[in-house]
Design a protein around this motif. Structure first.
Motif, short mmCIF file in Angstrom:
data_model
loop_
_atom_site.label_atom_id
_atom_site.label_comp_id
_atom_site.label_asym_id
_atom_site.label_seq_id
_atom_site.Cartn_x
_atom_site.Cartn_y
_atom_site.Cartn_z
N LEU A 202 0.81 -1.22 0.00
CA LEU A 202 0.00 0.00 0.00
C LEU A 202 0.85 1.27 0.00
O LEU A 202 0.55 2.22 -0.73
CB LEU A 202 -0.96 0.01 1.20
CG LEU A 202 -1.87 1.23 1.30
CD1 LEU A 202 -2.97 1.14 0.24
CD2 LEU A 202 -2.48 1.33 2.69
N ASP A 203 1.89 1.30 0.80
CA ASP A 203 2.71 2.50 0.93
C ASP A 203 3.46 2.85 -0.34
O ASP A 203 3.98 3.96 -0.46
CB ASP A 203 3.69 2.36 2.10
CG ASP A 203 2.97 2.25 3.44
OD1 ASP A 203 1.85 2.77 3.57
OD2 ASP A 203 3.54 1.63 4.36
N THR A 204 3.52 1.93 -1.30
CA THR A 204 4.20 2.20 -2.58
C THR A 204 3.22 2.66 -3.67
O THR A 204 3.66 3.06 -4.74
CB THR A 204 4.97 0.96 -3.09
OG1 THR A 204 4.03 -0.06 -3.46
CG2 THR A 204 5.92 0.43 -2.02
N PHE A 205 1.94 2.57 -3.40
CA PHE A 205 0.93 2.96 -4.40
C PHE A 205 0.84 4.49 -4.47
O PHE A 205 1.06 5.18 -3.47
CB PHE A 205 -0.45 2.40 -4.05
CG PHE A 205 -0.53 0.91 -4.01
CD1 PHE A 205 0.44 0.07 -4.55
CD2 PHE A 205 -1.61 0.30 -3.39
CE1 PHE A 205 0.34 -1.31 -4.49
CE2 PHE A 205 -1.73 -1.09 -3.33
CZ PHE A 205 -0.75 -1.89 -3.88
N ASP A 206 0.44 5.00 -5.63
CA ASP A 206 0.24 6.44 -5.75
C ASP A 206 -0.91 6.85 -4.82
O ASP A 206 -1.75 6.04 -4.44
CB ASP A 206 -0.03 6.86 -7.20
CG ASP A 206 -1.29 6.24 -7.75
OD1 ASP A 206 -2.38 6.77 -7.45
OD2 ASP A 206 -1.19 5.22 -8.46
N VAL A 207 -0.94 8.12 -4.47
CA VAL A 207 -1.87 8.63 -3.48
C VAL A 207 -3.33 8.47 -3.92
O VAL A 207 -4.20 8.19 -3.09
CB VAL A 207 -1.55 10.10 -3.10
CG1 VAL A 207 -1.80 11.04 -4.25
CG2 VAL A 207 -2.32 10.52 -1.87
N VAL A 208 -3.61 8.59 -5.20
CA VAL A 208 -5.00 8.46 -5.67
C VAL A 208 -5.50 7.04 -5.45
O VAL A 208 -6.60 6.83 -4.93
CB VAL A 208 -5.12 8.88 -7.14
CG1 VAL A 208 -6.52 8.60 -7.69
CG2 VAL A 208 -4.77 10.36 -7.30
N ARG A 209 -4.72 6.06 -5.86
CA ARG A 209 -5.12 4.66 -5.66
C ARG A 209 -5.18 4.31 -4.18
O ARG A 209 -6.12 3.65 -3.73
CB ARG A 209 -4.17 3.73 -6.41
CG ARG A 209 -4.35 3.80 -7.91
CD ARG A 209 -3.45 2.81 -8.63
NE ARG A 209 -3.78 2.73 -10.03
CZ ARG A 209 -3.02 3.21 -11.01
NH1 ARG A 209 -1.85 3.80 -10.73
NH2 ARG A 209 -3.41 3.12 -12.27
N ARG A 210 -4.19 4.76 -3.43
CA ARG A 210 -4.18 4.46 -1.99
C ARG A 210 -5.45 5.01 -1.33
O ARG A 210 -6.12 4.30 -0.58
CB ARG A 210 -2.94 5.08 -1.32
CG ARG A 210 -2.87 4.77 0.18
CD ARG A 210 -2.01 5.74 0.94
NE ARG A 210 -2.58 7.08 0.85
CZ ARG A 210 -1.86 8.19 1.03
NH1 ARG A 210 -0.57 8.13 1.27
NH2 ARG A 210 -2.46 9.37 0.96
N ASP A 211 -5.78 6.26 -1.61
CA ASP A 211 -6.94 6.85 -0.96
C ASP A 211 -8.25 6.22 -1.43
O ASP A 211 -9.19 6.09 -0.65
CB ASP A 211 -6.96 8.37 -1.17
CG ASP A 211 -5.92 9.07 -0.29
OD1 ASP A 211 -5.27 8.40 0.55
OD2 ASP A 211 -5.75 10.29 -0.46
N ALA A 212 -8.32 5.78 -2.68
CA ALA A 212 -9.52 5.06 -3.14
C ALA A 212 -9.66 3.74 -2.39
O ALA A 212 -10.77 3.36 -1.99
CB ALA A 212 -9.45 4.81 -4.64
N LEU A 213 -8.55 3.05 -2.16
CA LEU A 213 -8.59 1.80 -1.40
C LEU A 213 -9.01 2.07 0.05
O LEU A 213 -9.80 1.31 0.62
CB LEU A 213 -7.24 1.10 -1.44
CG LEU A 213 -6.84 0.55 -2.81
CD1 LEU A 213 -5.37 0.15 -2.82
CD2 LEU A 213 -7.73 -0.63 -3.21
N LEU A 214 -8.53 3.17 0.63
CA LEU A 214 -8.94 3.50 1.99
C LEU A 214 -10.43 3.79 2.06
O LEU A 214 -11.10 3.39 3.01
CB LEU A 214 -8.16 4.72 2.51
CG LEU A 214 -6.66 4.56 2.68
CD1 LEU A 214 -6.08 5.80 3.33
CD2 LEU A 214 -6.32 3.33 3.47
#
Length: 157
Positions: free
Chosen positions: A75-87
């Motif tokens: 997760l920490d390596t994903f771009d912020v847009v994908r990370r926040d969508a997953l959150l």
């Protein structure tokens, strides 16, 4: 590691979630207060302040972050847009429900973004997932962000 929500994430959550300082019944009839908080909430609970609603949103996003790190070790390596969508997906459904989306989890962990998009919206029989049925456009928006790594221009803050 803790999660500090960025301005975009907070704006998205406040736009997507119901907001009330009084307990109300959500679309499933669950007692809900603040920004979509329903765990530990009862219909007879007292009103809360805006500061409490904001603090609970931060707490719930922190929990979603921890849950997402459990399911998605990279997760920490994903771009912020994908990370926040997953959150947002974890915030909305909770880890126990998301764990049932194994093809989705596998696709995310393989960084197969188009596969993750497909499996968030449809099951293995190509029927709509309960997530889509529950939140509709929100699911489509999150799936699109996961697939593209981009925020639709109408939602950029």
């Amino acid at each position: 590691m803790s999660y500090a929500p960025n301005t975009q994430m907070v704006a998205d959550m406040k736009r997507r979630e119901g907001y009330s300082l009084k307990v109300y019944a959500d679309s499933k009839g669950l007692p809900t207060i603040g920004y979509g908080r329903h765990h530990g909430v009862n219909f007879c609970d007292p009103d809360i302040t805006a500061a409490t609603a904001d603090a609970w949103l931060d707490d719930d996003l922190q929990q979603a972050f921890q849950d997402a790190r459990t399911l998605f070790p990279l997760l920490d390596t994903f771009d912020v847009v994908r990370r926040d969508a997953l959150l947002d997906v974890l915030f909305n459904m909770g880890i126990n429900t998301v764990e049932q989306f194994q093809p989705f989890i596998t696709a995310v962990n393989n960084q197969d973004w188009s596969g993750a998009h497909l499996h968030l919206l449809t099951n293995t029989h190509l029927h709509l997932t309960p997530y889509v049925v529950q939140v509709g456009v929100r699911a489509v928006d999150n799936a699109g962000r996961i697939a593209s790594g981009r925020i639709p221009k109408e939602f950029i803050v």
